[in-house]
Design a protein around this motif. Sequence first.
Motif, PDB file in Angstrom:
ATOM      1  N   PHE A 105      37.710  -1.434  -3.995  1.00 58.83           N
ATOM      2  CA  PHE A 105      38.610  -0.939  -2.868  1.00 58.83           C
ATOM      3  C   PHE A 105      38.278   0.694  -3.739  1.00 58.83           C
ATOM      4  O   PHE A 105      37.351   1.322  -4.411  1.00 58.83           O
ATOM      5  CB  PHE A 105      40.012  -0.495  -3.102  1.00 58.83           C
ATOM      6  N   SER A 106      38.764   2.549  -2.595  1.00 55.21           N
ATOM      7  CA  SER A 106      38.844   3.408  -3.327  1.00 55.21           C
ATOM      8  C   SER A 106      38.798   3.536  -4.943  1.00 55.21           C
ATOM      9  O   SER A 106      37.523   4.439  -5.195  1.00 55.21           O
ATOM     10  CB  SER A 106      39.238   3.984  -2.003  1.00 55.21           C
ATOM     11  N   ASP A 107      39.197   2.907  -5.743  1.00 57.75           N
ATOM     12  CA  ASP A 107      39.243   3.184  -7.035  1.00 57.75           C
ATOM     13  C   ASP A 107      38.327   2.558  -7.909  1.00 57.75           C
ATOM     14  O   ASP A 107      38.456   2.534  -8.950  1.00 57.75           O
ATOM     15  CB  ASP A 107      41.088   2.608  -7.953  1.00 57.75           C
ATOM     16  N   GLY A 108      37.770   1.326  -7.214  1.00 57.45           N
ATOM     17  CA  GLY A 108      36.703   0.339  -7.954  1.00 57.45           C
ATOM     18  C   GLY A 108      37.087  -0.471  -8.441  1.00 57.45           C
ATOM     19  O   GLY A 108      36.066  -1.224  -8.946  1.00 57.45           O
ATOM     20  N   CYS A 109      38.398  -0.816  -8.252  1.00 60.31           N
ATOM     21  CA  CYS A 109      39.037  -2.117  -8.428  1.00 60.31           C
ATOM     22  C   CYS A 109      39.372  -3.242  -7.524  1.00 60.31           C
ATOM     23  O   CYS A 109      39.008  -2.683  -6.304  1.00 60.31           O
ATOM     24  CB  CYS A 109      40.730  -1.446  -9.054  1.00 60.31           C
ATOM     25  N   ILE A 110      39.464  -4.238  -7.925  1.00 57.44           N
ATOM     26  CA  ILE A 110      39.931  -5.366  -6.731  1.00 57.44           C
ATOM     27  C   ILE A 110      41.916  -5.645  -7.346  1.00 57.44           C
ATOM     28  O   ILE A 110      41.800  -5.452  -8.526  1.00 57.44           O
ATOM     29  CB  ILE A 110      39.234  -6.279  -6.685  1.00 57.44           C
ATOM     30  N   ASP A 111      42.876  -5.782  -6.493  1.00 58.67           N
ATOM     31  CA  ASP A 111      43.857  -6.419  -7.038  1.00 58.67           C
ATOM     32  C   ASP A 111      43.895  -8.129  -7.524  1.00 58.67           C
ATOM     33  O   ASP A 111      43.727  -9.019  -6.633  1.00 58.67           O
ATOM     34  CB  ASP A 111      44.487  -6.551  -6.110  1.00 58.67           C
ATOM     35  N   LEU A 112      44.525  -8.735  -8.169  1.00 64.64           N
ATOM     36  CA  LEU A 112      44.960  -9.833  -8.751  1.00 64.64           C
ATOM     37  C   LEU A 112      46.083 -10.002  -8.622  1.00 64.64           C
ATOM     38  O   LEU A 112      47.410  -8.846  -9.745  1.00 64.64           O
ATOM     39  CB  LEU A 112      44.832 -10.204  -9.817  1.00 64.64           C
ATOM     40  N   ARG A 113      46.752 -10.820  -8.024  1.00 65.55           N
ATOM     41  CA  ARG A 113      48.517 -11.394  -8.357  1.00 65.55           C
ATOM     42  C   ARG A 113      48.502 -12.646  -8.468  1.00 65.55           C
ATOM     43  O   ARG A 113      48.111 -13.782  -7.849  1.00 65.55           O
ATOM     44  CB  ARG A 113      48.964 -10.532  -6.612  1.00 65.55           C
TER      45      ARG A 113
END
Length: 159
Positions: A74-82
Motif C-alpha cells: 500500500f502507499s505506506d509501504g506496508c501490507i496488512d495482516l489480521r
Amino acid sequence: MSATVVLLALQDEPEEMPRYQWGTKLLANAAAGPDARLRVRPRLTMARWAGDVDAAGQVSDKLVHNAAHHGKSFSDGCIDLRLTVHTETEVLRIEADDADPAFADFDMATSTPPHGSGLWWVQHYGAHLSWDVKRDEDGRVVGKTVTAILHPTGEGDQA
C-alpha cells in the motif's frame, strides 16, 4: 374475501463477536514473512487458540511473504495482516491484504507441489485458501485479500 398485508421491518441478527481479533501492518520487505510468524505465535498463544500455533505462524509467514513479494504494498509501504478466532468453533481466519487486486494463477499456485510455492505449503499445513478483491468504504477496488482458514483439531488437514 380480502387480505391484510402487514409489512414488518427486517431485523438484522447481531453478528457474533469473534473470541479473538488482532491485526497489524508489516513492511513489505524480505523480513515480512518471518516478522509475521514471530508476531502471530505469541498472540495466538496468549489468546489460547486451541489449534497448532506453529502451523498458524508458518501459514501467516507464507501469506505475508507472498503479499510482500508477489503483490504490491500500500502507499505506506506496508501490507496488512489480521487474525480472527471464531467464538464457538475456534476456527482461525488469517488474512493478508496487499494493493494488487489481481491474483494470476491462484489455482496453479495452490495445487502445484512445492517448487517454491508458499501457497502450496499453506494447504499442506491444513489451511483452506481463498482470495477476493479488497474494497474501500466507497466500494472502490484497492487491492486483494488472501485468506487461510485453519481448524483447531486438524479437521481441515489435507496432508
